[in-house]
Design a protein around this motif. Structure first.
Motif, PDB file in Angstrom:
ATOM      1  N   ALA A 350       0.819  -1.206   0.000  1.00 21.24           N
ATOM      2  CA  ALA A 350       0.000   0.000   0.000  1.00 21.24           C
ATOM      3  C   ALA A 350       0.859   1.264   0.000  1.00 21.24           C
ATOM      4  N   ASN A 351       2.117   1.130   0.461  1.00 16.23           N
ATOM      5  CA  ASN A 351       3.049   2.255   0.480  1.00 16.23           C
ATOM      6  C   ASN A 351       4.429   1.722   0.851  1.00 16.23           C
ATOM      7  N   GLY A 352       5.424   2.606   0.900  1.00 17.68           N
ATOM      8  CA  GLY A 352       6.773   2.189   1.231  1.00 17.68           C
ATOM      9  C   GLY A 352       6.902   1.723   2.669  1.00 17.68           C
ATOM     10  N   GLY A 353       7.797   0.766   2.899  1.00 15.11           N
ATOM     11  CA  GLY A 353       8.008   0.259   4.253  1.00 15.11           C
ATOM     12  C   GLY A 353       8.978  -0.900   4.256  1.00 15.11           C
ATOM     13  N   THR A 354       9.050  -1.585   5.382  1.00 16.75           N
ATOM     14  CA  THR A 354       9.923  -2.733   5.559  1.00 16.75           C
ATOM     15  C   THR A 354       9.096  -3.930   6.002  1.00 16.75           C
ATOM     16  N   VAL A 355       9.419  -5.108   5.460  1.00 22.81           N
ATOM     17  CA  VAL A 355       8.679  -6.312   5.826  1.00 22.81           C
ATOM     18  C   VAL A 355       9.002  -6.673   7.279  1.00 22.81           C
ATOM     19  N   ALA A 356       7.952  -6.701   8.116  1.00 18.64           N
ATOM     20  CA  ALA A 356       8.136  -7.020   9.535  1.00 18.64           C
ATOM     21  C   ALA A 356       7.838  -8.477   9.831  1.00 18.64           C
ATOM     22  N   PHE A 357       7.004  -9.126   9.008  1.00 14.71           N
ATOM     23  CA  PHE A 357       6.609 -10.519   9.265  1.00 14.71           C
ATOM     24  C   PHE A 357       6.119 -11.151   7.983  1.00 14.71           C
ATOM     25  N   THR A 358       6.451 -12.441   7.818  1.00 14.64           N
ATOM     26  CA  THR A 358       5.851 -13.261   6.761  1.00 14.64           C
ATOM     27  C   THR A 358       5.584 -14.644   7.341  1.00 14.64           C
ATOM     28  N   GLY A 359       4.506 -15.276   6.890  1.00 15.96           N
ATOM     29  CA  GLY A 359       4.234 -16.646   7.325  1.00 15.96           C
ATOM     30  C   GLY A 359       2.764 -16.891   7.577  1.00 15.96           C
ATOM     31  N   GLU A 360       2.460 -18.104   8.063  1.00 16.19           N
ATOM     32  CA  GLU A 360       1.086 -18.462   8.396  1.00 16.19           C
ATOM     33  C   GLU A 360       0.698 -17.813   9.726  1.00 16.19           C
ATOM     34  N   LEU A 361      -0.533 -17.308   9.790  1.00 15.42           N
ATOM     35  CA  LEU A 361      -0.979 -16.622  10.993  1.00 15.42           C
ATOM     36  C   LEU A 361      -2.444 -16.965  11.277  1.00 15.42           C
ATOM     37  N   GLY A 362      -2.681 -18.219  11.631  1.00 16.61           N
ATOM     38  CA  GLY A 362      -3.997 -18.652  12.073  1.00 16.61           C
ATOM     39  C   GLY A 362      -5.126 -18.315  11.142  1.00 16.61           C
ATOM     40  N   ILE A 363      -6.095 -17.531  11.633  1.00 12.53           N
ATOM     41  CA  ILE A 363      -7.278 -17.209  10.830  1.00 12.53           C
ATOM     42  C   ILE A 363      -6.936 -16.317   9.638  1.00 12.53           C
ATOM     43  N   TYR A 364      -5.735 -15.725   9.634  1.00  6.04           N
ATOM     44  CA  TYR A 364      -5.337 -14.843   8.537  1.00  6.04           C
ATOM     45  C   TYR A 364      -4.647 -15.597   7.394  1.00  6.04           C
ATOM     46  N   GLY A 365      -4.334 -16.860   7.610  1.00  8.28           N
ATOM     47  CA  GLY A 365      -3.657 -17.631   6.575  1.00  8.28           C
ATOM     48  C   GLY A 365      -2.277 -17.071   6.279  1.00  8.28           C
ATOM     49  N   GLY A 366      -1.831 -17.221   5.012  1.00  3.51           N
ATOM     50  CA  GLY A 366      -0.549 -16.671   4.599  1.00  3.51           C
ATOM     51  C   GLY A 366      -0.572 -15.154   4.730  1.00  3.51           C
ATOM     52  N   THR A 367       0.379 -14.594   5.504  1.00  6.01           N
ATOM     53  CA  THR A 367       0.305 -13.178   5.891  1.00  6.01           C
ATOM     54  C   THR A 367       1.637 -12.471   5.725  1.00  6.01           C
ATOM     55  N   VAL A 368       1.573 -11.212   5.306  1.00  4.64           N
ATOM     56  CA  VAL A 368       2.720 -10.306   5.296  1.00  4.64           C
ATOM     57  C   VAL A 368       2.329  -9.052   6.062  1.00  4.64           C
ATOM     58  N   ILE A 369       3.196  -8.604   6.967  1.00  2.86           N
ATOM     59  CA  ILE A 369       2.978  -7.345   7.693  1.00  2.86           C
ATOM     60  C   ILE A 369       4.108  -6.392   7.334  1.00  2.86           C
ATOM     61  N   LEU A 370       3.742  -5.175   6.912  1.00  4.21           N
ATOM     62  CA  LEU A 370       4.726  -4.160   6.549  1.00  4.21           C
ATOM     63  C   LEU A 370       4.775  -3.068   7.609  1.00  4.21           C
ATOM     64  N   ASP A 371       5.973  -2.671   7.977  1.00  2.33           N
ATOM     65  CA  ASP A 371       6.215  -1.578   8.906  1.00  2.33           C
ATOM     66  C   ASP A 371       6.484  -0.321   8.084  1.00  2.33           C
ATOM     67  N   HIS A 372       5.593   0.674   8.187  1.00  2.00           N
ATOM     68  CA  HIS A 372       5.758   1.924   7.441  1.00  2.00           C
ATOM     69  C   HIS A 372       6.396   3.011   8.298  1.00  2.00           C
ATOM     70  N   GLY A 373       6.740   2.681   9.548  1.00  2.89           N
ATOM     71  CA  GLY A 373       7.369   3.636  10.443  1.00  2.89           C
ATOM     72  C   GLY A 373       6.364   4.393  11.287  1.00  2.89           C
ATOM     73  N   LEU A 374       6.844   4.897  12.437  1.00  5.24           N
ATOM     74  CA  LEU A 374       6.054   5.721  13.351  1.00  5.24           C
ATOM     75  C   LEU A 374       4.814   4.993  13.863  1.00  5.24           C
ATOM     76  N   GLY A 375       4.893   3.666  13.989  1.00  5.80           N
ATOM     77  CA  GLY A 375       3.790   2.892  14.531  1.00  5.80           C
ATOM     78  C   GLY A 375       2.705   2.539  13.542  1.00  5.80           C
ATOM     79  N   LEU A 376       2.910   2.842  12.263  1.00  2.67           N
ATOM     80  CA  LEU A 376       1.905   2.553  11.236  1.00  2.67           C
ATOM     81  C   LEU A 376       2.302   1.287  10.474  1.00  2.67           C
TER      82      LEU A 376
END
Length: 393
Positions: A350-376
């Motif tokens: 959705a915008n620039g950032g750093t990959v904080a997590f990848t993998g299976e996450l229960g009800i979310y299935g295959g998941t990627v979480i991006l850190d965009h900085g400043l808690g977002l």
């Protein structure tokens, strides 16, 4: 008159028995008393383990795995005057003991350097083992200062606000607290203003509209300054929906999410509630853990973009009631957007950032979480494939 003298030696059995009894008694006494001769002193821990103490409660954690604690004495020496904080003698030796102290309630204590001394003894023989913890500390009971520089006039219910504030140099932690949620502030975002903080905060969907956030600053000593924030909360009505659960969906989609084989053998209703409540809570706790480590810099530019060629099928904070065989069995909030596209469609950030997590996450299935900085952060779930790894930009 005659005397008869026997040539047979006198029996030594009574003497041998006496010696054996004596040895057995000594051995028993040794076994009984041996623990009392242990030489390991008690353990002393102070929480928080800080060199600055203030209004925050101080907790002493004492333990002795051997004979047990028999006494503890705590003093604070300042300006040549010794203040007694605690002095206890235990009627029965204790394996563990916790003592809470409030320095600010002690008469005569002033701000400045002091020496904290904790002495603990155990029940070992000959006066016991003694442990002493002596620590140089600074007493500080003055909270940090706070000044609001800029804020949002309007905030959507469930939406985000932004503020800029100034805090004194002794501030260790600061940010916005509302309900059970805390949103940290970050320095370095206001040009030529190193003492200015920027914070993004939400008025969460699960917080009452009447609740208002508080700007908080806490120093090393635990002294806290609070400043109430004011804004006009714009009402947003989230959709409520009812979803009927089928046996095919429960068996094919829900039950496989449970790693606990025993739990997956329950009734269809029990299996769904285990996933919708327990597993969902575990997943949310894991997401909170991941997103609790934010980059203290803005990594994004311009506006965030929705997945290209996608259609919104479900919105954030929709309240869902799940029914099975006509009975309402559970509820949940939908904490995201369902975006429909063609199968195996590539997902853009959705915008620039750093990959904080990848993998299976229960009800979310295959998941990627991006850190965009400043808690977002942004979270992308139900992915059929993942082509990035943690740390990628």
């Amino acid at each position: 008159m005659s005397t008869f003298t026997s040539d047979r030696p006198r029996s030594k059995l009574p003497l041998v028995v006496l010696v054996l009894i004596l040895l057995a008694a000594l051995a028993g006494a040794g076994l009984y008393l041996r623990p009392r001769f242990e030489s390991v002193p008690p353990q002393i821990a102070v929480a928080p383990d800080a060199d600055v103490l203030g209004v925050a409660p101080l907790e002493l954690r004492l333990s002795d795995a051997g004979t047990g604690l028999t006494s503890v004495t705590v003093t604070l020496t300042q300006g040549g005057i010794e203040h007694k904080l605690a002095a206890e003698q235990f009627a029965q030796p204790a394996g563990e003991k916790t003592i809470a102290l409030a320095l600010t309630k002690l008469p005569g204590v002033k701000e400045g350097p002091a020496v904290l001394r904790v002495t603990a003894a155990d029940a070992a023989l000959f006066r016991g083992n003694q442990a002493v913890l002596e620590k140089n500390v600074t007493i500080d009971v003055t909270p940090p200062t706070l000044e609001l520089v800029a804020d949002d006039r309007y905030v959507n219910f469930g939406g985000v606000g932004a503020i800029v504030y100034k805090a004194s140099a002794d501030t260790a932690t600061s940010g916005v607290r509302i309900g059970e949620h805390f949103f940290p502030g970050f320095t370095g975002q206001v040009k030529d203003r190193p003492d200015h903080y920027f914070a993004l905060f939400a008025h969460p969907y699960d917080t009452l509209p009447a609740a208002r956030p508080v700007l908080v600053a806490i120093d090393k000593a635990g002294n806290t300054r609070e400043l109430r924030l004011a804004y006009e909360l714009k009402d947003v009505r989230y959709r409520k929906s009812t979803i009927a659960l089928s046996d095919g969906f429960l068996q094919g989609k829900v039950a496989p999410l449970l790693a606990d084989a025993a739990a997956s053998q329950g009734t269809a209703k029990e299996v769904f509630i285990a996933v919708n409540k327990r597993l969902r809570k575990d997943n949310e706790d894991r997401i909170a853990e991941i997103t609790g480590k934010a980059t203290p810099a803005m990594l994004w530019k311009d506006a965030f973009a929705q997945l290209s060629n996608s259609k919104v099928e479900a919105n954030f904070a929709d309240q869902r009631t799940y029914t099975y065989n006509g009975e309402a069995i559970d509820t949940a909030y939908h904490l995201g957007y369902d975006l429909s596209v063609t199968r195996n469609y590539p997902v853009e950030a959705a915008n620039g950032g750093t990959v904080a997590f990848t993998g299976e996450l229960g009800i979310y299935g295959g998941t990627v979480i991006l850190d965009h900085g400043l808690g977002l952060f942004t979270l992308y779930s139900h992915l059929s494939a993942i082509d990035v790894k943690a740390g990628d930009a």
